[in-house]
Design an enzyme around this catalytic site. Structure first.
Site, PDB file in Angstrom:
ATOM      1  N   ASP B  92       2.005   1.273  18.515  1.00 26.28           N
ATOM      2  CA  ASP B  92       2.607   1.620  19.801  1.00 26.28           C
ATOM      3  C   ASP B  92       1.847   1.761  20.837  1.00 26.28           C
ATOM      4  OD1 ASP B  92       1.355   3.844  19.379  1.00 26.28           O
ATOM      5  OD2 ASP B  92       3.032   5.147  18.415  1.00 26.28           O
ATOM      6  N   ASP B 296      10.942   0.403  12.748  1.00 22.72           N
ATOM      7  CA  ASP B 296      10.074   1.408  11.972  1.00 22.72           C
ATOM      8  C   ASP B 296      10.664   3.047  12.222  1.00 22.72           C
ATOM      9  OD1 ASP B 296       9.621   1.900  14.987  1.00 22.72           O
ATOM     10  OD2 ASP B 296       8.062   3.362  14.191  1.00 22.72           O
ATOM     11  N   CYS B 334      16.922   2.311  -9.562  1.00 19.83           N
ATOM     12  CA  CYS B 334      15.842   1.796  -8.697  1.00 19.83           C
ATOM     13  C   CYS B 334      14.696   1.400  -9.991  1.00 19.83           C
ATOM     14  CB  CYS B 334      15.169   3.187  -7.831  1.00 19.83           C
ATOM     15  SG  CYS B 334      13.644   2.674  -7.025  1.00 19.83           S
ATOM     16  N   CYS B 336      11.338   1.351  -8.958  1.00 17.95           N
ATOM     17  CA  CYS B 336      10.065   1.471  -8.597  1.00 17.95           C
ATOM     18  C   CYS B 336       9.102   2.267  -9.584  1.00 17.95           C
ATOM     19  CB  CYS B 336       9.933   2.475  -7.108  1.00 17.95           C
ATOM     20  SG  CYS B 336      10.428   4.164  -7.332  1.00 17.95           S
ATOM     21  N   CYS B 339      10.493   5.786 -10.135  1.00 24.34           N
ATOM     22  CA  CYS B 339      11.531   5.797 -10.902  1.00 24.34           C
ATOM     23  C   CYS B 339      11.720   5.429 -12.525  1.00 24.34           C
ATOM     24  CB  CYS B 339      12.839   5.051 -10.244  1.00 24.34           C
ATOM     25  SG  CYS B 339      13.437   6.047  -9.017  1.00 24.34           S
ATOM     26  N   HIS B 365       8.577   6.195  -3.664  1.00 26.07           N
ATOM     27  CA  HIS B 365       9.910   5.888  -4.248  1.00 26.07           C
ATOM     28  C   HIS B 365      10.722   5.410  -2.745  1.00 26.07           C
ATOM     29  CE1 HIS B 365      14.084   5.791  -5.245  1.00 26.07           C
ATOM     30  NE2 HIS B 365      14.348   6.557  -4.255  1.00 26.07           N
TER      31      HIS B 365
END
Lengths: 404, 404
Positions: B92, B296, B334, B336, B339, B365
């Site tokens: 930015d 973002d 999920c 991931c 999880c 996660h």
């Protein structure tokens, strides 16, 4: 579920290499146990611990008893299930933290009364209670409650304390055998199998790991006579294995090495020997040279969080301004993730900026350094070149002045 | 080193799928950029970001300018080399943080004067200076300095601010072209190659990424007319691509969606469109439906650290006592790491105990949830079933009441 066992596979001088078998897998010894106080190694998730080659984790009974509670953990199926760590776990007895963290503690023959450092609530930890809590946690190795003296104390304090620790050991073993013999288990040698693998409940204690082993602890300060007396008494009670406690509490390194050298011959050669709370990388090498098989220490994790990185040429303190524009990895000789991908300049920036990843990256490196040192030690013993490894290790460490 | 380019590969309604090419690799769009404020995503190391499938990272010019300094980073070879992240980076302009974090800021036509939130030192950020700092950082995408108003402001404040942002955009582009045309680079279309890949120095600015692109920013508050005027003016200056700023600052979601819907048609269809600072998972889906390609947001990272986990059935707050003995993973749907290996009970314990790993596991996660949502969006667009995905997504989220 395999019973606890230990087999020495190589001997080189007094150093031994072996395999310790637990219900949750094997541990190659000499081994270092990363400290996961509250069921987690601060900054390093389990997957990374496994990738680093950690065979076994240490967790703290005092902390888990207070929060979230051993009852809650037992209802989850034990500590392995609760924290999702499938490999071996050793739990301490909680005694060390009661003596170092808790408020308003008073000790008598029954046990230790203390107040929680979290909420001030009153608790009594007895040798039996420490067994019960660890039975609910279901660690693979439970430690007996011992009295921990402030370091270093005179013989007039050490002797009665050591004798009380012996009496507590007897009570702890009795409680342990009472809890576990309900499953037909009475001694180290005949605990090979159990009717089934599930947990069972005795006297309202949920035993979540029927194959748990119990280690006794040798105390006795820095007196060779008291250490020998403690070792004889503890072995007389009879445990699956034995630890040396009360060291690495501020005494000079040489004093610790001498106590270790004097104590290991008093312990059965067919059982693992665990030096509690040690130590620096040098301490590990020197203690293996005196017959130690197991270690735990907060140095790689705690010091990592404080910005100290262990390297093959001694520790460096990443906070130091000299690293602000240093593009080298922390240890050019190291192959860990941190050293492969991070410069000292970046790690210093993360530390100075208060980034959580500084903790993760530093701890990953330090644990790799410790676990890799143990791997090198095991290889050296297997090839009967431990003495030359030991000499080269110390020479490398002394190559330059440390900066921290 | 490839020049910046963008190619739309699929269109489904107003949603687009595409590939944005930068000097450090491709970004599949629509894309979500995790926020690595100080050159690190808090709690998640780069390796895990890559494994999560993050194509591109956002980093903050304000923070890096103050610490460790863009000069130090340029001497390391730029931000990619300094932090060890080989993939695309967007920075930015620093403006948003100056307006939200810095003390005693005063704004005039020249730029923004402010004092560092770290040490109180005085600084002046101008459109040119923001270009120079980002040239030294060497991000793949640099943002122009824009004026950020407190949310939401009336038209009497928004109009002059939007017009100043336009004047600043002209100055920023001029500075950018001056810096980069020394390498024979003048426009988007003919910047395909450079004589060599190294950095070069112009006016004591070290340009560490000769293939950097610059994005303009459309402002104008919630007024369709001002937004259109800003878009026309910004496109008139001419940038590699365009962002929509000044949203996701507290206005109702429908208002934001309407501004997005009204603005995207004013932007060139062959350039990526970046909605800055948004948003919730719903915001992402709804903005893709209105033609946005890049996002973002700090929500998955910041909220993760605060114990909020995004799930396919809405967010859950892991602090909640109801999860103390809940053995289910955070999101049963999920896949991931968190999880697959952690229960809600364990994650709650880690959070309550103040363990760093709570931050890591929650953030892993949440980022997986965001990045996986974008993957599903891209797949849906490719198969021209984005509308059915969108309907199913909202239906799943409304399946139960959220608890946080």
């Amino acid at each position: 579920m395999p019973a606890f066992s230990f087999r020495v596979t190589h001997v080189d001088g007094r150093a031994r290499r072996g395999v310790m078998t637990t219900a949750h897998g094997d541990v190659q010894t000499p081994a270092f146990m990363p400290v996961g106080t509250q069921g987690a190694v601060k900054g390093v998730i389990h997957r990374d611990l496994e990738q680093l080659g950690a065979d076994i984790l240490l967790s703290n009974t005092y902390h888990l008893y207070l929060r979230p509670g051993d009852g809650l953990i037992a209802r989850r199926g034990g500590l392995h299930a609760f924290i999702g760590w499938p490999r071996p776990i050793l739990t301490d007895s909680g005694g060390y933290q009661v003596f170092s963290l808790a408020a308003r503690r008073t000790i008598d023959e029954e046990g230790v009364r203390f107040r929680s450092h979290l909420d001030g609530s009153a608790h009594l930890l007895t040798p039996e209670k420490a067994v019960d809590i660890q039975a609910q946690l279901g660690s693979d190795i439970a430690m007996v409650l011992d009295e921990c003296l402030a370091s270093p104390s005179g013989e007039e304090l050490v002797r009665p304390s050591m004798q009380r620790t012996l009496r507590w050991a007897r009570r702890a073993r009795d409680r342990f055998l009472t809890l576990y013999e309900k499953r037909g288990r009475e001694s180290f040698s005949d605990r090979g199998s159990f009717p089934d693998r599930g947990s069972f409940s005795g006297d309202s204690v949920i035993v979540t790991n029927p194959a748990q082993a119990q280690f006794g602890i040798v105390q006795g300060g820095v007196s060779p006579e008291l250490r020998e007396e403690s070792a004889r008494g503890t072995v007389g009670v009879g445990f699956e294995a034995y630890a040396i406690g009360g060291l690495s509490v501020g005494e000079p390194a040489d004093v610790m090495y001498n106590v270790v050298a004097g104590t290991t011959p008093c312990l059965p050669p067919d059982r693992p020997r665990y030096l509690m709370g040690a130590g620096t990388p040098q301490d590990l090498v020197e203690s293996v040279a005196r017959g130690i098989d197991l270690f735990d220490c907060v140095l790689p994790t705690r010091n990592g969080r404080n910005g100290q990185l262990f390297t093959s040429e001694g520790p460096i303190n990443i906070k130091n301004a000299r690293y602000a524009e240093d593009d080298r990895p922390p240890d050019p000789a190291c192959g860990c993730y941190t050293c492969r991908t991070c410069s000292r300049a970046y790690l210093r920036h993360l530390f100075q900026a208060g980034e959580i990843n500084a903790c993760t990256l530093n701890t990953l490196h330090n644990l790799h350094f410790y676990l890799d040192t143990l791997r090198q030690i095991r290889d050296a013993i297997a090839f009967e070149r431990f003495e030359s490894f030991r000499a080269a290790f110390h020479q490398s460490l002394s190559r330059r002045l440390h900066d921290s």
